[in-house]
Write a protein that holds these residues in place. Structure first.
Motif, PDB file in Angstrom:
ATOM      1  N   ILE A   1      57.452   3.915  72.737  1.00 15.00           N
ATOM      2  CA  ILE A   1      58.514   3.129  72.097  1.00 15.00           C
ATOM      3  C   ILE A   1      58.659   1.847  72.892  1.00 15.00           C
ATOM      4  O   ILE A   1      58.641   1.861  74.128  1.00 15.00           O
TER       5      ILE A   1
ATOM      6  N   LEU B   1      64.424  -5.653  68.755  1.00 11.02           N
ATOM      7  CA  LEU B   1      64.122  -4.668  67.719  1.00 11.02           C
ATOM      8  C   LEU B   1      63.273  -3.544  68.314  1.00 11.02           C
ATOM      9  O   LEU B   1      62.246  -3.805  68.957  1.00 11.02           O
ATOM     10  N   THR B   2      63.688  -2.314  68.076  1.00 12.36           N
ATOM     11  CA  THR B   2      62.893  -1.160  68.516  1.00 12.36           C
ATOM     12  C   THR B   2      61.648  -1.024  67.644  1.00 12.36           C
ATOM     13  O   THR B   2      61.742  -1.096  66.413  1.00 12.36           O
TER      14      THR B   2
ATOM     15  N   ASN C   1      57.593   1.059  67.237  1.00 13.22           N
ATOM     16  CA  ASN C   1      56.561   1.966  67.753  1.00 13.22           C
ATOM     17  C   ASN C   1      55.186   1.574  67.211  1.00 13.22           C
ATOM     18  O   ASN C   1      54.232   2.336  67.341  1.00 13.22           O
TER      19      ASN C   1
ATOM     20  N   GLU D   1      58.675  -5.043  59.616  1.00 10.13           N
ATOM     21  CA  GLU D   1      58.982  -4.803  58.204  1.00 10.13           C
ATOM     22  C   GLU D   1      59.522  -6.078  57.565  1.00 10.13           C
ATOM     23  O   GLU D   1      60.397  -6.746  58.130  1.00 10.13           O
TER      24      GLU D   1
ATOM     25  N   LYS E   1      61.528  -6.495  55.243  1.00 14.21           N
ATOM     26  CA  LYS E   1      62.952  -6.459  54.888  1.00 14.21           C
ATOM     27  C   LYS E   1      63.864  -6.363  56.103  1.00 14.21           C
ATOM     28  O   LYS E   1      65.084  -6.308  55.947  1.00 14.21           O
ATOM     29  N   ALA E   2      63.308  -6.322  57.301  1.00 20.48           N
ATOM     30  CA  ALA E   2      64.142  -6.188  58.502  1.00 20.48           C
ATOM     31  C   ALA E   2      65.049  -7.407  58.653  1.00 20.48           C
ATOM     32  O   ALA E   2      64.647  -8.540  58.373  1.00 20.48           O
ATOM     33  N   ALA E   3      66.268  -7.159  59.117  1.00 19.26           N
ATOM     34  CA  ALA E   3      67.208  -8.261  59.322  1.00 19.26           C
ATOM     35  C   ALA E   3      66.656  -9.262  60.329  1.00 19.26           C
ATOM     36  O   ALA E   3      66.943 -10.467  60.246  1.00 19.26           O
TER      37      ALA E   3
ATOM     38  N   PHE F   1      68.697  -0.758  69.759  1.00 17.66           N
ATOM     39  CA  PHE F   1      67.982  -1.858  69.103  1.00 17.66           C
ATOM     40  C   PHE F   1      67.334  -1.428  67.782  1.00 17.66           C
ATOM     41  O   PHE F   1      66.568  -2.183  67.195  1.00 17.66           O
ATOM     42  N   ALA F   2      67.664  -0.223  67.334  1.00 15.02           N
ATOM     43  CA  ALA F   2      67.170   0.243  66.038  1.00 15.02           C
ATOM     44  C   ALA F   2      68.264   0.161  64.976  1.00 15.02           C
ATOM     45  O   ALA F   2      68.044   0.554  63.841  1.00 15.02           O
ATOM     46  N   GLY F   3      69.423  -0.344  65.344  1.00 18.12           N
ATOM     47  CA  GLY F   3      70.515  -0.448  64.375  1.00 18.12           C
ATOM     48  C   GLY F   3      70.400  -1.716  63.543  1.00 18.12           C
ATOM     49  O   GLY F   3      69.513  -2.536  63.759  1.00 18.12           O
ATOM     50  N   HIS F   4      71.301  -1.843  62.579  1.00 11.66           N
ATOM     51  CA  HIS F   4      71.247  -3.015  61.699  1.00 11.66           C
ATOM     52  C   HIS F   4      71.872  -4.253  62.338  1.00 11.66           C
ATOM     53  O   HIS F   4      71.461  -5.372  62.062  1.00 11.66           O
TER      54      HIS F   4
ATOM     55  N   HIS G   1      54.840  -4.944  55.517  1.00 12.97           N
ATOM     56  CA  HIS G   1      55.005  -5.390  56.904  1.00 12.97           C
ATOM     57  C   HIS G   1      54.204  -6.671  57.150  1.00 12.97           C
ATOM     58  O   HIS G   1      53.334  -7.029  56.350  1.00 12.97           O
TER      59      HIS G   1
ATOM     60  N   TYR H   1      57.381   8.966  71.098  1.00 15.51           N
ATOM     61  CA  TYR H   1      57.901   9.234  69.754  1.00 15.51           C
ATOM     62  C   TYR H   1      56.858  10.025  68.988  1.00 15.51           C
ATOM     63  O   TYR H   1      55.702   9.599  68.869  1.00 15.51           O
TER      64      TYR H   1
HETATM   65  C1  LIG Z   1      61.354   4.925  66.758  1.00 19.00           C
HETATM   66  C2  LIG Z   1      61.455   3.708  65.889  1.00 19.00           C
HETATM   67  C3  LIG Z   1      60.360   2.887  65.700  1.00 19.00           C
HETATM   68  C4  LIG Z   1      60.445   1.743  64.886  1.00 19.00           C
HETATM   69  N1  LIG Z   1      59.351   0.953  64.731  1.00 19.00           N
HETATM   70  C5  LIG Z   1      59.441  -0.159  63.975  1.00 19.00           C
HETATM   71  C6  LIG Z   1      58.332  -1.041  63.849  1.00 19.00           C
HETATM   72  O1  LIG Z   1      57.258  -0.828  64.435  1.00 19.00           O
HETATM   73  N2  LIG Z   1      58.469  -2.154  63.068  1.00 19.00           N
HETATM   74  C7  LIG Z   1      59.639  -2.417  62.404  1.00 19.00           C
HETATM   75  O2  LIG Z   1      59.711  -3.440  61.694  1.00 19.00           O
HETATM   76  N3  LIG Z   1      60.726  -1.614  62.520  1.00 19.00           N
HETATM   77  C8  LIG Z   1      60.654  -0.511  63.294  1.00 19.00           C
HETATM   78  N4  LIG Z   1      61.727   0.298  63.435  1.00 19.00           N
HETATM   79  C9  LIG Z   1      62.979  -0.055  62.737  1.00 19.00           C
HETATM   80  C10 LIG Z   1      63.784  -1.093  63.506  1.00 19.00           C
HETATM   81  O3  LIG Z   1      63.925  -0.754  64.870  1.00 19.00           O
HETATM   82  C11 LIG Z   1      65.219  -1.223  62.960  1.00 19.00           C
HETATM   83  O4  LIG Z   1      65.781   0.051  62.877  1.00 19.00           O
HETATM   84  C12 LIG Z   1      65.342  -1.779  61.614  1.00 19.00           C
HETATM   85  O5  LIG Z   1      64.615  -2.970  61.513  1.00 19.00           O
HETATM   86  C13 LIG Z   1      66.820  -2.085  61.373  1.00 19.00           C
HETATM   87  O6  LIG Z   1      66.988  -2.450  60.060  1.00 19.00           O
HETATM   88  P1  LIG Z   1      67.391  -3.962  59.665  1.00 19.00           P
HETATM   89  O7  LIG Z   1      66.692  -4.868  60.609  1.00 19.00           O
HETATM   90  O8  LIG Z   1      66.887  -4.093  58.276  1.00 19.00           O
HETATM   91  O9  LIG Z   1      68.882  -4.059  59.746  1.00 19.00           O
HETATM   92  C14 LIG Z   1      61.667   1.431  64.244  1.00 19.00           C
HETATM   93  C15 LIG Z   1      62.790   2.249  64.456  1.00 19.00           C
HETATM   94  C16 LIG Z   1      62.689   3.374  65.277  1.00 19.00           C
HETATM   95  C17 LIG Z   1      63.911   4.217  65.514  1.00 19.00           C
END
Ligand SMILES: Cc1cc2nc3c(=O)[nH]c(=O)nc-3n(C[C@H](O)[C@H](O)[C@H](O)COP(=O)(O)O)c2cc1C
Length: 160
Positions: free
Chosen positions: A19, A34-35, A37, A54, A56-58, A85-88, A128, A148
């Motif tokens: 991670i 941003l988190t 993997n 992604e 669509k990520a913020a 760092f995985a929250g919105h 992506h 993970y």
């Molecule tokens: C374990 C883990 C791995 C993730 N890996 C990715 C990644 O490789 N690329 C990505 O775009 N988002 C990844 N995410 C999602 C982002 O961390 C984040 O949750 C998401 O972008 C938040 O949504 P938002 O940006 O649309 O608000 C991962 C989340 C988790 C928990």
């Protein structure tokens, strides 16, 4: 509602990963983190890495705008950081939490490895974008990684 991608996610999730937290500096000098993997090493000469963001990520527009990013590989005790760092909502970083190297993107102090990168290329790939970065500085230290696997965090092995 059932997630129609669950079977594919379950299959993808059988590939164990570390991670990391990807970060960039914004034009107002704030940071995005941003988190991820999807981090992968690519090339030794030149020194290249990639990760997938992604569409669509913020934080998508922020990473698209930035000409550099940093990647901090989390240690086994980094689960709270990963969740943070995985929250919105954008998560501000305290000055005590990061180092700044060449590019201006922040590296988390509690990393077991760090990569400071200039964006070399962006490839569209389905839902992506692949961000290829040239590593301008890196470090690593001994320690156990946060792992993970199958949608869950794991730890338990170490370099020393
Ligand atoms: C374990 C883990 C791995 C993730 N890996 C990715 C990644 O490789 N690329 C990505 O775009 N988002 C990844 N995410 C999602 C982002 O961390 C984040 O949750 C998401 O972008 C938040 O949504 P938002 O940006 O649309 O608000 C991962 C989340 C988790 C928990």
């Amino acid at each position: 509602m059932a997630d129609k991608f669950r079977p594919l996610k379950d299959a993808f999730g059988r590939f164990a990963t570390g991670i990391a937290v990807a970060t960039c500096r914004q034009p107002d000098n704030g940071f995005r983190a941003l988190t991820i993997n999807s981090f992968t090493s690519v090339s030794l000469e030149p020194q290249l890495v990639l990760w997938c963001l992604e569409n669509k990520a913020a934080s998508y527009p922020h990473f698209m705008e930035a000409d550099s990013y940093a990647v901090s590989i989390l240690s086994a005790d980094g689960e709270a950081l990963s969740n943070r760092f995985a929250g919105h909502a954008p998560q501000p970083l305290a000055a005590t939490e990061y180092d700044i190297w060449e590019t201006g993107a922040p590296l988390l102090k509690s990393r077991i490895a760090g990569f400071d990168c200039r964006v070399q290329r962006r490839h569209r790939a389905g839902d992506h974008i692949i961000l290829v970065g040239e590593v301008v500085r890196f470090d690593s230290k001994d320690g156990a990684p946060l792992v993970y696997y199958a949608s869950q965090y794991h730890s338990g092995f170490s370099t020393s």
